[in-house]
Design a protein around this motif. Structure first.
Motif, PDB file in Angstrom:
ATOM      1  N   VAL A  80      27.448 -12.200  30.040  1.00  0.00           N
ATOM      2  CA  VAL A  80      28.332 -13.344  29.786  1.00  0.00           C
ATOM      3  C   VAL A  80      29.093 -13.042  28.505  1.00  0.00           C
ATOM      4  O   VAL A  80      28.493 -12.822  27.447  1.00  0.00           O
ATOM      5  CB  VAL A  80      27.538 -14.654  29.630  1.00  0.00           C
ATOM      6  N   ARG A 141      28.216 -23.152  31.455  1.00  0.00           N
ATOM      7  CA  ARG A 141      27.135 -23.172  32.447  1.00  0.00           C
ATOM      8  C   ARG A 141      27.549 -22.446  33.733  1.00  0.00           C
ATOM      9  O   ARG A 141      26.734 -21.770  34.359  1.00  0.00           O
ATOM     10  CB  ARG A 141      26.728 -24.621  32.745  1.00  0.00           C
ATOM     11  N   ILE A 144      27.217 -18.736  33.265  1.00  0.00           N
ATOM     12  CA  ILE A 144      25.813 -18.328  33.369  1.00  0.00           C
ATOM     13  C   ILE A 144      25.364 -18.379  34.828  1.00  0.00           C
ATOM     14  O   ILE A 144      24.679 -17.464  35.312  1.00  0.00           O
ATOM     15  CB  ILE A 144      24.935 -19.229  32.476  1.00  0.00           C
ATOM     16  N   LEU A 155      19.772 -10.947  31.345  1.00  0.00           N
ATOM     17  CA  LEU A 155      21.106 -11.518  31.153  1.00  0.00           C
ATOM     18  C   LEU A 155      21.536 -11.244  29.715  1.00  0.00           C
ATOM     19  O   LEU A 155      20.840 -11.617  28.769  1.00  0.00           O
ATOM     20  CB  LEU A 155      21.107 -13.026  31.416  1.00  0.00           C
ATOM     21  N   LEU A 157      24.199 -11.840  26.667  1.00  0.00           N
ATOM     22  CA  LEU A 157      25.159 -12.853  26.213  1.00  0.00           C
ATOM     23  C   LEU A 157      25.760 -12.391  24.896  1.00  0.00           C
ATOM     24  O   LEU A 157      25.063 -12.309  23.872  1.00  0.00           O
ATOM     25  CB  LEU A 157      24.479 -14.212  26.042  1.00  0.00           C
ATOM     26  N   LEU A 176      21.284 -23.825  26.295  1.00  0.00           N
ATOM     27  CA  LEU A 176      21.027 -22.432  26.665  1.00  0.00           C
ATOM     28  C   LEU A 176      19.538 -22.129  26.690  1.00  0.00           C
ATOM     29  O   LEU A 176      19.037 -21.441  27.584  1.00  0.00           O
ATOM     30  CB  LEU A 176      21.728 -21.489  25.687  1.00  0.00           C
ATOM     31  N   GLN A 180      17.398 -20.984  29.951  1.00  0.00           N
ATOM     32  CA  GLN A 180      16.583 -19.763  29.971  1.00  0.00           C
ATOM     33  C   GLN A 180      15.171 -20.062  30.468  1.00  0.00           C
ATOM     34  O   GLN A 180      14.604 -19.311  31.263  1.00  0.00           O
ATOM     35  CB  GLN A 180      16.546 -19.148  28.570  1.00  0.00           C
ATOM     36  N   PHE A 187      16.694 -13.267  28.433  1.00  0.00           N
ATOM     37  CA  PHE A 187      18.023 -13.386  27.828  1.00  0.00           C
ATOM     38  C   PHE A 187      18.074 -12.491  26.595  1.00  0.00           C
ATOM     39  O   PHE A 187      17.185 -12.551  25.739  1.00  0.00           O
ATOM     40  CB  PHE A 187      18.321 -14.823  27.389  1.00  0.00           C
ATOM     41  N   TYR A 189      20.591 -11.992  23.508  1.00  0.00           N
ATOM     42  CA  TYR A 189      21.688 -12.750  22.920  1.00  0.00           C
ATOM     43  C   TYR A 189      22.178 -12.045  21.657  1.00  0.00           C
ATOM     44  O   TYR A 189      21.382 -11.702  20.778  1.00  0.00           O
ATOM     45  CB  TYR A 189      21.174 -14.149  22.584  1.00  0.00           C
TER      46      TYR A 189
END
Length: 366
Positions: A80, A141, A144, A155, A157, A176, A180, A187, A189
């Motif tokens: 993302v 959203r 995601i 994922l 980000l 967020l 998750q 995730f 990040y």
């Protein structure tokens, strides 16, 4: 046990080394953040994990399998971006279904999966809406959901909240973390905003000049930093420069550059007498008093004059100029029952426990 692992990762661009010997392990289903200032190498590291850059040396493993040399579309990792990259010519349902169509799934399964993922992000029935009809938080959203419908192992980000206004950013930090937990997906990040990393993460890696300075839970990074950089970068701190003049157990006596002495707790081992050091004290550890009393043996006391009140509700601060010219921030409670009230020009005594000051080797050129 680990969805993502990095082993001695290094990335060079010509003579410049963007990432230096970085190793980490991300437990399955956790929220892992990489926190650091702009230019520290965190985005390069993420691009290596995604497959957009190949490491100069080292290994990347997803679910225990090395993916070095594997193209991005063959890695079960989705990303993302800060500006979300939603397709404006497609409606919401088509945006989410795009990856499934590219994968060749049938229309019935696609329709079912799109509906299910919209339910899980709390936006049921918006398939026919256009991207332009959504708020910033809703677009977040959907971006995601478009990744999660493909059931990635990890994922990624990349500063996804950077384009949002302050109030929406604060709301999305909580959302967020909830998403998750709901998807139970790992995730990773990337951010330069410490509040994002501290609020959302199970573990945070603090990065500086291509290296990880420290990895740990947010509470550990905040209360037990291992280097001067982590102490100064994570959370707010008052900083005093000086030289180590004596040690006794876990305490250090520091001769300050601005004059005078201060006793603090040693934050690291191996410091020698005469070494340049920095002492860090959190604003919330400092109390302001209208009158000076005798300081206890385990307390530090300094005097100064109130410069201003930095009002921010429960996080308000007093800005005090000490007699040696140093400026200090102290937490200041406001409202009914707040105790002493101060105004610019008032004389105050600031006190804090010796154990609340942390002494580290000074950073060169800081």
């Amino acid at each position: 046990m680990f969805d993502l692992q990095g082993d001695s990762l290094t990335k060079r661009f010509g003579s410049f080394t963007a990432v230096r010997d970085v190793s980490f392990e991300v437990p399955s289903g956790s929220f892992f953040s990489i926190l650091g200032p702009s230019g520290c190498g965190k985005t390069t590291l993420m691009r290596m994990i995604a497959g957009f850059e190949e490491p100069t040396s080292g290994d990347i493993r997803i679910k225990g399998t090395s993916v070095v040399g594997t193209p991005p579309n063959k890695r079960n990792v989705k990303m993302v971006f800060q500006h979300l990259a939603l397709f404006p010519m497609m409606n919401i349902g088509e945006n989410i279904a795009y990856g499934l169509k590219c994968r060749g799934e049938n229309k019935v399964d696609i329709r079912r999966k799109v509906g299910e993922v919209l339910d899980r992000i709390g936006l049921p029935g918006v398939e026919e809406k256009q991207v332009s009809q959504l708020s910033g938080g809703q677009k977040q959203r959907i971006a995601i959901a478009r990744c999660m419908v493909l059931e990635p192992d990890v994922l990624l980000l990349d500063e996804p909240l950077g384009a949002l206004d302050l109030k929406l950013r604060e709301h999305m930090k909580i959302e967020l973390k909830q998403l998750q937990h709901q998807f139970d997906t790992t995730f990773l990040y990337i951010t330069h905003d410490q509040s994002e990393a501290l609020v959302m993460s199970d573990n945070v890696a603090v990065m500086k000049s291509g290296r990880f300075e420290q990895i740990g839970p947010p509470e550990q990074l905040y209360h037990a930093p291992q280097t001067a950089f982590v102490a100064g970068f994570v959370g707010d701190s008052n900083r005093f420069e000086g030289r180590l003049s004596a040690r006794a157990g876990d305490e250090a006596r520091v001769t300050l550059d601005a004059g005078g002495e201060m006793v603090a707790r040693l934050g690291q081992e191996g410091l020698s007498d005469g070494a340049a050091v920095s002492v860090f004290v959190r604003p919330e550890a400092i109390s302001a008093h209208a009158t000076r009393g005798a300081a206890a043996a385990d307390m530090v006391a300094v005097e100064g004059t109130v410069d201003s009140l930095l009002f921010n509700g429960a996080n308000s601060r007093l800005l005090v100029k000490l007699d040696d010219g140093t400026q200090i921030e102290s937490s200041h409670t406001t409202g009914a029952g707040a105790g002493a009230r101060f105004a610019p020009g008032d004389r105050v005594t600031l006190t804090w426990a010796v154990a609340d000051g942390l002494c580290f080797a000074a950073e060169g050129g800081a």
